[in-house]
Write a protein that holds these residues in place. Structure first.
Motif, PDB file in Angstrom:
ATOM      1  N   ILE A  36       0.829  -1.198   0.000  1.00 28.75           N
ATOM      2  CA  ILE A  36       0.000   0.000   0.000  1.00 28.75           C
ATOM      3  C   ILE A  36       0.870   1.257   0.000  1.00 28.75           C
ATOM      4  CG2 ILE A  36      -1.677   1.347   1.322  1.00 28.75           C
ATOM      5  CD1 ILE A  36      -2.869  -1.053  -0.138  1.00 28.75           C
ATOM      6  N   SER A  39       2.154   1.654  -3.490  1.00 36.59           N
ATOM      7  CA  SER A  39       1.053   2.063  -4.375  1.00 36.59           C
ATOM      8  C   SER A  39       0.673   3.512  -4.131  1.00 36.59           C
ATOM      9  CB  SER A  39      -0.155   1.153  -4.148  1.00 36.59           C
ATOM     10  OG  SER A  39       0.161  -0.194  -4.438  1.00 36.59           O
ATOM     11  N   LEU A  40       0.684   3.933  -2.848  1.00 35.70           N
ATOM     12  CA  LEU A  40       0.371   5.329  -2.540  1.00 35.70           C
ATOM     13  C   LEU A  40       1.415   6.257  -3.143  1.00 35.70           C
ATOM     14  CD1 LEU A  40      -1.321   7.457  -1.107  1.00 35.70           C
ATOM     15  CD2 LEU A  40      -0.021   6.995   0.985  1.00 35.70           C
ATOM     16  N   HIS A 207      -1.726   6.951   7.753  1.00 37.12           N
ATOM     17  CA  HIS A 207      -2.716   6.020   7.204  1.00 37.12           C
ATOM     18  C   HIS A 207      -2.479   4.643   7.816  1.00 37.12           C
ATOM     19  CE1 HIS A 207      -3.608   9.110   4.239  1.00 37.12           C
ATOM     20  NE2 HIS A 207      -2.355   9.090   3.814  1.00 37.12           N
ATOM     21  N   ILE A 238      -7.161   1.839   5.468  1.00 39.74           N
ATOM     22  CA  ILE A 238      -7.150   1.177   4.163  1.00 39.74           C
ATOM     23  C   ILE A 238      -7.349  -0.319   4.364  1.00 39.74           C
ATOM     24  CG2 ILE A 238      -5.831   0.779   2.049  1.00 39.74           C
ATOM     25  CD1 ILE A 238      -4.306   3.385   2.697  1.00 39.74           C
ATOM     26  N   ASN A 240      -7.274  -3.747   3.008  1.00 38.56           N
ATOM     27  CA  ASN A 240      -6.545  -4.332   1.890  1.00 38.56           C
ATOM     28  C   ASN A 240      -6.978  -5.773   1.638  1.00 38.56           C
ATOM     29  OD1 ASN A 240      -4.624  -4.405  -0.161  1.00 38.56           O
ATOM     30  ND2 ASN A 240      -2.962  -5.010   1.206  1.00 38.56           N
ATOM     31  N   VAL A 304     -10.861   3.259   2.849  1.00 40.93           N
ATOM     32  CA  VAL A 304     -10.468   2.923   1.483  1.00 40.93           C
ATOM     33  C   VAL A 304     -10.496   1.405   1.353  1.00 40.93           C
ATOM     34  CG1 VAL A 304      -8.592   2.988  -0.207  1.00 40.93           C
ATOM     35  CG2 VAL A 304      -9.046   4.981   1.239  1.00 40.93           C
ATOM     36  N   VAL A 306      -9.441  -1.872  -0.973  1.00 36.45           N
ATOM     37  CA  VAL A 306      -8.581  -2.364  -2.049  1.00 36.45           C
ATOM     38  C   VAL A 306      -8.840  -3.858  -2.226  1.00 36.45           C
ATOM     39  CG1 VAL A 306      -6.201  -2.698  -2.824  1.00 36.45           C
ATOM     40  CG2 VAL A 306      -6.826  -0.628  -1.534  1.00 36.45           C
ATOM     41  N   THR A 324      -6.842   2.917  -7.694  1.00 41.24           N
ATOM     42  CA  THR A 324      -7.881   2.805  -6.672  1.00 41.24           C
ATOM     43  C   THR A 324      -7.703   3.869  -5.597  1.00 41.24           C
ATOM     44  OG1 THR A 324      -8.133   0.423  -7.017  1.00 41.24           O
ATOM     45  CG2 THR A 324      -8.851   1.283  -4.902  1.00 41.24           C
ATOM     46  N   LEU A 325      -6.457   4.076  -5.175  1.00 42.15           N
ATOM     47  CA  LEU A 325      -6.178   5.076  -4.145  1.00 42.15           C
ATOM     48  C   LEU A 325      -6.446   6.489  -4.670  1.00 42.15           C
ATOM     49  CD1 LEU A 325      -2.876   3.599  -2.641  1.00 42.15           C
ATOM     50  CD2 LEU A 325      -5.191   3.421  -1.727  1.00 42.15           C
ATOM     51  N   GLN A 328     -10.255   6.896  -4.515  1.00 40.99           N
ATOM     52  CA  GLN A 328     -10.876   6.953  -3.193  1.00 40.99           C
ATOM     53  C   GLN A 328     -10.233   7.988  -2.262  1.00 40.99           C
ATOM     54  OE1 GLN A 328     -11.975   3.122  -1.401  1.00 40.99           O
ATOM     55  NE2 GLN A 328     -11.448   2.107  -3.322  1.00 40.99           N
ATOM     56  N   LEU A 329      -9.041   8.456  -2.629  1.00 39.76           N
ATOM     57  CA  LEU A 329      -8.360   9.498  -1.848  1.00 39.76           C
ATOM     58  C   LEU A 329      -8.094  10.720  -2.727  1.00 39.76           C
ATOM     59  CD1 LEU A 329      -5.741   7.358   0.137  1.00 39.76           C
ATOM     60  CD2 LEU A 329      -7.809   8.428   1.057  1.00 39.76           C
TER      61      LEU A 329
END
Length: 335
Positions: A36, A39-40, A207, A238, A240, A304, A306, A324-325, A328-329
């Protein structure tokens, strides 16, 4: 609660960049927090932005995630160019190198610092003062995040920290208490106060990554309870690796009770029954995930979600999670 002094140089984040400069990602081990975090970083790296992804646990997790050579003792290295036109860099931190930088910066002990390292003084210092290790690591994170605030040419638009797990995150970020017994005045104390100011400013957000399972959710709740008194801003929770499904709750309930007809043409009755049994187990798991999702929604934090990638995580998968992030963010990423 200790009053945090805000230095004059601490200006708000740029309005044309991500909402926060420093994104701290924590989660119970096994929840995929490194995935995550990576990915962020990709989600934040849009339109020419430079984003730094850091790790502090010495696991070489970032290099494994991006399928690249180890980042240990290599400084800040380019990891990947994102499809949205940004660049993600990586940095693996360790207390020894952080202390060497500290000694060079504040005491100009370049060669002398290396000699101390050879004689084991660094290991000795961090072992007799465990709080010093966290101060050194957060200090390095602070240094790279502060470049944007200071307007330096090597600044990053955002810094993402793959932080220690939820059971230790509050203590890791509690720089003020860690330094209280180490130094009352001097460079260590001054740096700690500056770190504390950034952590408690609008530049920083935490987060928390979890799974829709009882233990990770419990640790997430406990982490929120631990972090709330610190006044460091809490961001999203989040969830996951969620099992994706197109069925509603009523259909899942029928499947879990073996009351949803399953008849695949060409399969024998025995094979269809085995398929129905397997589907019933999956339906029960998804119903349980739904109940745990409701528990997370009660935390009054942005949630969030995932989905689980059945093919595993590769570099290309990170871009899918990043999308996706971003979705949703959106207010956080400001792509």
């Amino acid at each position: 609660m200790t009053t945090v002094h805000r230095p004059s140089w601490l200006t708000p984040p740029p309005s044309d960049g991500p909402r926060h400069t420093l994104h701290i990602v924590s989660g119970k081990g096994g929840t995929g927090k490194t995935t995550i975090a990576g990915s962020l970083a990709c989600a934040l790296a849009t339109d020419g932005r430079r984003v730094l992804l850091c790790e502090v646990e010495g696991r070489d997790a970032i290099s494994q995630l991006f399928n690249t050579d180890s980042l240990r003792n290599r400084g800040e290295r380019r990891l990947i160019k994102t499809p949205d036109g940004g660049t993600v860099y990586g940095l693996a931190m360790d207390p020894e190198n952080a202390l060497m930088e500290y000694l060079e910066t504040f005491y100009h002990l370049g060669l002398a610092g290396k000699a101390l390292d050879r004689f084991g003084v660094v290991d000795f210092a961090t072992s007799i003062a465990p709080g010093l290790q966290d101060v050194l690591l957060t200090g390095k994170v602070y240094e790279v995040a502060r470049r944007l605030i200071k307007g330096l040419p090597n600044a990053y638009d955002a810094v993402v920290l793959d932080a220690p797990p939820t059971g230790r995150i509050a203590k890791f970020l509690n720089v003020h208490d860690a330094v209280a017994d180490l130094a009352k005045v001097g460079p260590i104390r001054g740096q700690a106060d500056s770190i504390n100011a950034v952590l408690h400013s609008e530049h920083t957000v935490v987060h928390l990554v979890t799974l829709l399972e009882d233990m990770p959710i419990t640790e997430t709740v406990e982490a929120i309870d631990d972090l709330t008194p610190t006044k460091i801003e809490l961001g999203a929770v989040i969830a996951n690796m969620i099992t994706p499904t197109s069925l509603d709750q009523d259909q899942l309930a029928l499947a879990a009770e073996h009351r949803l007809p399953i008849a695949v043409p060409g399969l024998s009755d025995v094979a269809n029954k085995a398929l129905a049994d397997e589907f019933a187990v999956d339906a029960q798991r998804m119903l349980a995930e739904h109940q745990r999702r409701l528990r997370l929604q009660q935390l009054d934090r942005p949630l969030v979600q995932v989905d689980l990638d059945p093919f595993g995580i590769e570099v290309e998968s990170l871009f899918g999670i990043a999308a996706t992030l971003q979705d949703q963010l959106a207010d956080e990423v400001r792509a």
